[in-house]
Design a protein around this motif. Sequence first.
Motif, short mmCIF file in Angstrom:
data_model
loop_
_atom_site.label_atom_id
_atom_site.label_comp_id
_atom_site.label_asym_id
_atom_site.label_seq_id
_atom_site.Cartn_x
_atom_site.Cartn_y
_atom_site.Cartn_z
N ALA A 9 0.61 -1.34 -0.18
CA ALA A 9 0.04 -0.14 -0.02
C ALA A 9 0.60 1.10 0.02
O ALA A 9 0.78 2.71 -0.66
N SER A 10 2.04 1.29 0.56
CA SER A 10 3.06 2.21 1.20
C SER A 10 3.87 2.71 -0.80
O SER A 10 3.47 4.04 -0.82
N TRP A 12 1.50 2.68 -3.49
CA TRP A 12 0.43 3.47 -3.90
C TRP A 12 0.78 5.02 -3.63
O TRP A 12 0.56 6.07 -4.22
N LEU A 13 0.36 5.00 -2.10
CA LEU A 13 0.80 6.06 -1.20
C LEU A 13 1.77 7.28 -1.65
O LEU A 13 1.63 8.15 -2.00
N GLU A 16 0.56 8.52 -5.48
CA GLU A 16 0.25 9.53 -5.15
C GLU A 16 0.64 10.72 -4.84
O GLU A 16 0.63 11.30 -5.54
N HIS A 17 1.76 10.59 -3.56
CA HIS A 17 1.60 11.91 -2.97
C HIS A 17 3.44 12.55 -3.79
O HIS A 17 2.66 13.73 -3.84
#
Length: 52
Positions: A9-10, A12-13, A16-17
């Motif tokens: 998940a990180s 994808w974070l 996006e970030h």
Amino acid sequence: MFFSHVNDASFWLVKEHFGLSVGQTIKSWSLMETVISVVGLALVLLVSPLVA
């Protein structure tokens, strides 16, 4: 660890970030994972004679 990207998940974070493309994120994530692995191995090799 090299192919854990899409399940993390990180990943994808971070994508996006920082507004990166998937390709850019894979390249930077792979480099980061490689550096972490090599540094970890070096630390284990340096500490192991002290513990044994």
